[in-house]
Write a protein that holds these residues in place. Structure first.
Motif, PDB file in Angstrom:
ATOM      1  N   UNK A  66       0.837  -1.205   0.000  1.00 12.20           N
ATOM      2  CA  UNK A  66       0.000   0.000   0.000  1.00 12.20           C
ATOM      3  C   UNK A  66       0.868   1.251   0.000  1.00 12.20           C
ATOM      4  N   UNK A  67       1.939   1.227   0.792  1.00 13.86           N
ATOM      5  CA  UNK A  67       2.865   2.368   0.811  1.00 13.86           C
ATOM      6  C   UNK A  67       3.523   2.544  -0.550  1.00 13.86           C
ATOM      7  N   UNK A  68       3.869   1.417  -1.185  1.00 12.39           N
ATOM      8  CA  UNK A  68       4.467   1.475  -2.522  1.00 12.39           C
ATOM      9  C   UNK A  68       3.506   2.123  -3.513  1.00 12.39           C
ATOM     10  N   UNK A  69       2.248   1.696  -3.494  1.00  9.31           N
ATOM     11  CA  UNK A  69       1.253   2.242  -4.417  1.00  9.31           C
ATOM     12  C   UNK A  69       1.074   3.745  -4.186  1.00  9.31           C
ATOM     13  N   UNK A  87       7.894  -9.166  -4.645  1.00  6.88           N
ATOM     14  CA  UNK A  87       6.811  -9.522  -3.728  1.00  6.88           C
ATOM     15  C   UNK A  87       5.839  -8.350  -3.555  1.00  6.88           C
ATOM     16  N   UNK A  88       6.380  -7.125  -3.533  1.00  7.96           N
ATOM     17  CA  UNK A  88       5.525  -5.941  -3.415  1.00  7.96           C
ATOM     18  C   UNK A  88       4.890  -5.586  -4.753  1.00  7.96           C
ATOM     19  N   UNK A  89       5.627  -5.811  -5.854  1.00  6.41           N
ATOM     20  CA  UNK A  89       5.061  -5.525  -7.179  1.00  6.41           C
ATOM     21  C   UNK A  89       3.779  -6.334  -7.419  1.00  6.41           C
ATOM     22  N   UNK A  90       3.831  -7.623  -7.097  1.00  3.51           N
ATOM     23  CA  UNK A  90       2.654  -8.479  -7.316  1.00  3.51           C
ATOM     24  C   UNK A  90       1.472  -8.003  -6.489  1.00  3.51           C
ATOM     25  N   UNK A  91       1.735  -7.664  -5.258  1.00  2.00           N
ATOM     26  CA  UNK A  91       0.641  -7.219  -4.388  1.00  2.00           C
ATOM     27  C   UNK A  91       0.127  -5.845  -4.807  1.00  2.00           C
ATOM     28  N   UNK A  92       1.021  -5.002  -5.281  1.00  3.83           N
ATOM     29  CA  UNK A  92       0.600  -3.688  -5.784  1.00  3.83           C
ATOM     30  C   UNK A  92      -0.297  -3.849  -7.002  1.00  3.83           C
ATOM     31  N   UNK A  93       0.039  -4.797  -7.872  1.00  9.25           N
ATOM     32  CA  UNK A  93      -0.797  -5.090  -9.041  1.00  9.25           C
ATOM     33  C   UNK A  93      -2.226  -5.422  -8.624  1.00  9.25           C
ATOM     34  N   UNK A  94      -2.364  -6.281  -7.611  1.00 13.95           N
ATOM     35  CA  UNK A  94      -3.708  -6.664  -7.167  1.00 13.95           C
ATOM     36  C   UNK A  94      -4.421  -5.518  -6.449  1.00 13.95           C
ATOM     37  N   UNK A  95      -3.679  -4.701  -5.736  1.00 16.50           N
ATOM     38  CA  UNK A  95      -4.295  -3.525  -5.101  1.00 16.50           C
ATOM     39  C   UNK A  95      -4.837  -2.565  -6.158  1.00 16.50           C
TER      40      UNK A  95
END
Length: 462
Positions: free
Chosen positions: A240-243, A269-277
């Motif tokens: 979330x912070x990355x996004x 690991x954060x890129x994948x989760x950012x994609x879904x967010x």
């Protein structure tokens, strides 16, 4: 069992004194044990208990009998009981979902409404350690994301309060022993013996094998579930912070943009989760035909550095990369020429924007072809394969024809309407050589490969 559950409740702080607890009760052994346990500690913890039971109108009237049984138990134990009836068959038909999913969604609608009506703090459900084992193994078999392996959460938010599952601390055998000790009766759902249902199959055939290998498997799985849940919560917060740092959200529209370079600086690991967010933000409710293939194509397009190209997601969401500047927006006209382009993994499949599919598999023996399939030696082309739409001046070497032919003429000969030609899927190898105008013409490829073959299948059903 009582000591285990009490310790579990304290460790996770599931129930506070003076809480109003809504209890989901089906009449089965798990929910009856849970209701009895909470009744036993009601005065100690100064709880207000309200039972809720749902008649799904299934099993030839048995579900109605289950509800009457729960009402009688609640009357005997002096616990208020709310009975609600839902039409699973109607909902199933309207939503196009399975009976199991329809029943669950309707049941949770009832729970959510009652949380507000009764001003409840928590909804207690009877899932136990064996349910956790089944869930974790089922998801491990079907789903490729670590997020799915969290299993059944001990607690999770529900509008109006929280869902808690105190019995995750104990096994089915513990529950049955508790019922026997207190001479408690319960209802048995006969469909639980039918292993055509996926969960029942795992319950009857897989879980016993795991327990035989490790008698403490329930503790192992629950610890794993909680650990993964904690890890995932941390990674989600970081994503979330990355996004927030990388993504620009356009005001008054569901449209975003960001630079590929800034996005790719973060760990995968954060890129994948950012994609879904990002998808959750744009869609609100994710479409059912969204798959892992869309994630693959997202990252493929993200890493391209030259020119401009786009891919389409369900419900007219388009992602465009313009020299490293990424845009995601809705509402591109479906009648205009598509810039759809994606990788075709081997093995794997790609869901096209119009609902059709192209699947690639490896086969040892070359099977007979038809107009919907194309088979050629793996060593006759350059991987990876690509799916794109036609470009001006496209030509291909057609099998059986001494020379090449314009794609424009291929479409004309096949009497493909002009409105469909600009979105027709074309498969090329990594050198850009056109291999197949899907369902229409196949390229002349080497026929004497020494190894595996690739089989392409074009599903024209929409």
């Amino acid at each position: 069992m009582e000591q285990q559950v009490c310790a579990f409740i304290r460790r996770h702080q599931l129930i506070q004194t003076h809480a109003t607890v809504l209890v989901g009760v089906s009449g089965g052994p798990d929910s009856i044990a849970l209701l009895h346990f909470l009744k036993k500690f009601q005065s100690n913890w100064k709880l207000t208990l309200v039972a809720v039971t749902v008649d799904h109108q299934l099993r030839s009237g048995d579900s109605a009998e289950d509800c009457r049984f729960v009402e009688e138990i609640c009357q005997k134990w002096d616990i208020p009981c709310v009975v609600r009836t839902v039409d699973v068959k109607k909902y199933q038909k309207e939503k196009g979902v399975s009976e199991e999913v329809a029943a669950r969604e309707l049941r949770y609608e009832v729970y959510q409404k009652l949380m507000f009506e009764k001003n409840a703090d928590v909804l207690a459900l009877g899932h136990h350690a064996d349910d956790q084992i089944e869930t974790m193994v089922m998801r491990m078999v079907r789903i490729a994301t670590s997020n799915a392996l969290k299993g059944i959460p001990v607690r999770r938010d529900l509008p109006g309060g929280e869902i808690i599952r105190p019995l995750l601390a104990v096994t089915k055998d513990n529950i049955l022993a508790y019922l026997n000790k207190h001479q408690l009766t319960y209802r048995v759902d006969q469909t639980n013996a039918d292993d055509t249902y996926t969960r029942n199959y795992y319950r009857k055939n897989v879980t016993p094998l795991l327990k035989a290998k490790n008698p403490n498997i329930s503790e192992t799985i629950q610890t794993l579930s909680e650990t993964l849940s904690q890890d995932e919560q941390y990674l989600q917060e970081q994503a979330k912070e990355m996004v927030e740092k990388v993504v620009e959200f356009r005001e008054n529209t569901r449209e975003i943009c960001f630079t590929a370079e800034a996005f790719l600086e973060f760990p995968q690991a954060l890129q994948r989760r950012a994609f879904h967010l990002i998808l959750n933000y744009l869609y609100g409710t994710l479409p059912r035909d969204l798959s892992y293939i869309h994630e693959v194509t997202f990252f493929d397009l993200l890493r391209r550095r030259n020119g401009s190209s786009s891919i389409d997601f369900p419900l007219r969401l388009r992602m465009t990369n313009v020299y490293g500047q990424i845009y995601l927006q809705f509402g591109h006209p479906s009648s205009t020429k598509s810039a759809h382009s994606s990788l075709l993994p081997v093995p794997g499949e790609v869901l096209l924007p119009d609902g059709r599919r192209i699947e690639a598999t490896k086969v040892k023996e070359a099977p007979a072809e038809n107009e919907s399939t194309f088979v050629f030696p793996l060593d006759s082309i350059s991987l990876p394969l690509h799916i794109r739409v036609r470009k001006a001046g496209d030509r291909m070497s057609v099998r059986g024809l001494n020379g090449s032919k314009k794609l424009k003429d291929i479409f004309i000969d096949a009497k493909i309407p002009k409105s469909q030609r600009d979105n027709w899927p074309i498969i090329t190898d990594d050198k850009g050589i056109i291999l197949w105008v899907a369902g229409l013409k196949k390229a002349e490829t080497a026929q004497n490969g020494k190894g595996m073959n690739i089989k392409l299948t074009f599903s024209s059903e929409r």
